[in-house]
Design a protein around this motif. Structure first.
Motif, mmCIF file in Angstrom:
data_model
loop_
_atom_site.group_PDB
_atom_site.id
_atom_site.type_symbol
_atom_site.label_atom_id
_atom_site.label_comp_id
_atom_site.label_asym_id
_atom_site.label_seq_id
_atom_site.Cartn_x
_atom_site.Cartn_y
_atom_site.Cartn_z
ATOM 1 N N UNK A 1 -6.906 2.614 -17.767
ATOM 2 C CA UNK A 1 -7.706 2.640 -16.547
ATOM 3 C C UNK A 1 -8.505 1.390 -16.236
ATOM 4 N N UNK A 2 -8.631 0.477 -17.198
ATOM 5 C CA UNK A 2 -9.485 -0.687 -16.959
ATOM 6 C C UNK A 2 -8.904 -1.945 -17.598
ATOM 7 N N UNK A 3 -7.585 -2.056 -17.584
ATOM 8 C CA UNK A 3 -6.927 -3.180 -18.254
ATOM 9 C C UNK A 3 -7.244 -4.496 -17.550
ATOM 10 N N UNK A 4 -7.648 -5.492 -18.310
ATOM 11 C CA UNK A 4 -7.911 -6.830 -17.774
ATOM 12 C C UNK A 4 -7.912 -7.813 -18.938
ATOM 13 N N UNK A 5 -7.895 -9.097 -18.639
ATOM 14 C CA UNK A 5 -7.780 -10.093 -19.707
ATOM 15 C C UNK A 5 -8.997 -10.115 -20.623
#
Length: 335
Positions: free
Chosen positions: A173-177
């Protein structure tokens, strides 16, 4: 789905009932998931949470580097701010990371709940997070070559395949680098499961949620190849990528200059094509993460010039605590 709905679903699936006040009677249930560490031990390990041990901070709390007795590795201690909302996120991370283990999921070493203190202890990742490597601050020199970028892309995809295509379903739900941590060998570890959702099986609603993870993975893949920070308003990003004038050639002209002219152009075009598929405006048109993983492996084989089967999904990639047969191989089924 509201936060309370997510809590109830997590509690039902794990067979536990919890009060977010974390009363003393609740602690034994948590100890079934992970090691309880005293606040005194964590206070000593971080030298009273001294600022020189601070390695990160954000809306949820502060992260400190620590050396714990009886552990053969350094630890990262997340000290949550005192907030009911953050207590729920701490609970969610503890429930998921305490029960489920995978090579591309950040390892949870333990937890601490005392008085108003809420802390989670992870294995320390010496290469920090992916965002800092792609967007170095203060004229820092940080270089990720193509080999490492594709390794990271494959590792994150492998982790998401495990979350999405198993005998359970977890939506990150909150995938980011910034939530992709890198160990000493640049093996990626997905972190930040405070807003994750757990399901025992998938239906039509859950499949739509899966596509949100796929979209975010596509953004991450573009960030890896283009080297640009795409954390802009969602609609602005969609318009730029899905606009008819935005072709693969257009995207290629925006590729990180450090990757150009090093014999990887064909692979870069393939990765851009995969990323564009992940961020298609209509969720039903996006691939599954299993399909993405297979496409990435095809790109890796091209990169090596030979057939390479070193990145297969084995039973060691699909283990979780409480599973009775350590030798059984969980079948990965495409949905």
């Amino acid at each position: 789905m509201t936060g309370e709905d997510r809590r109830r679903k997590l509690e039902e699936e794990h067979g536990m009932r919890f009060d977010y006040s974390f009363s003393s009677g609740f602690i034994p249930d948590l100890e079934k998931l992970s090691t309880r560490i005293s606040f005194t031990a964590l206070n000593n390990a971080t030298e009273s949470f001294d600022e020189h041990n601070l390695i990160g901070f954000g809306k949820k709390g502060k992260l400190y580097k620590a050396k714990l007795p009886y552990y053969d590795c350094l630890a990262a201690v997340k000290r949550f701010y005192n907030s009911r909302c953050l207590v729920k996120q701490c609970f969610s991370e503890l429930m998921i990371l305490g029960k489920f283990k995978h090579i591309n999921i950040v390892p949870l070493l333990g937890f601490c709940i005392e008085s108003t203190e809420r802390l989670l202890v992870y294995k320390y990742m010496p290469n920090g997070n992916l965002y800092d490597w792609l967007h170095p601050m203060n004229n820092e020199t940080k270089i990720l070559d193509f080999h490492l970028r594709i390794k990271i892309a494959i590792g994150v995809a492998r982790g998401l395949v495990w979350l999405h295509h198993n005998n359970f379903l977890i939506i990150h739900g909150n995938l980011c680098s910034s939530c992709i941590l890198l160990d000493r060998n640049f093996e990626p570890k997905i972190s930040n499961f405070g807003g994750a959702m757990f399901f025992s099986k998938s239906g039509s609603k859950e499949l739509r949620l899966i596509q949100s993870d796929v979209y975010k993975y596509g953004v991450l893949l573009l960030e890896l190849i283009l080297g640009q920070d795409f954390y802009m308003p969602k609609e602005t990003f969609k318009e730029r990528i899905s606009h008819p004038s935005t072709t693969i050639d257009t995207l290629y002209r925006a590729v990180d200059k450090s990757l150009i002219g090093r014999g990887n152009d064909a692979k870069i075009f393939s990765l851009l094509d995969i990323a564009r598929g992940c961020v298609k405006p209509l969720p039903d048109e996006r691939p599954t993460m299993l399909q993405v993983y297979k496409m990435l492996m095809d790109v890796k084989k091209i990169n090596n010039g030979i057939e390479d089967y070193s990145e297969t999904l084995t039973e060691t990639d699909t283990t979780f605590t409480g599973f009775s047969d350590d030798n059984i191989e969980l079948e990965i089924i495409e949905i």
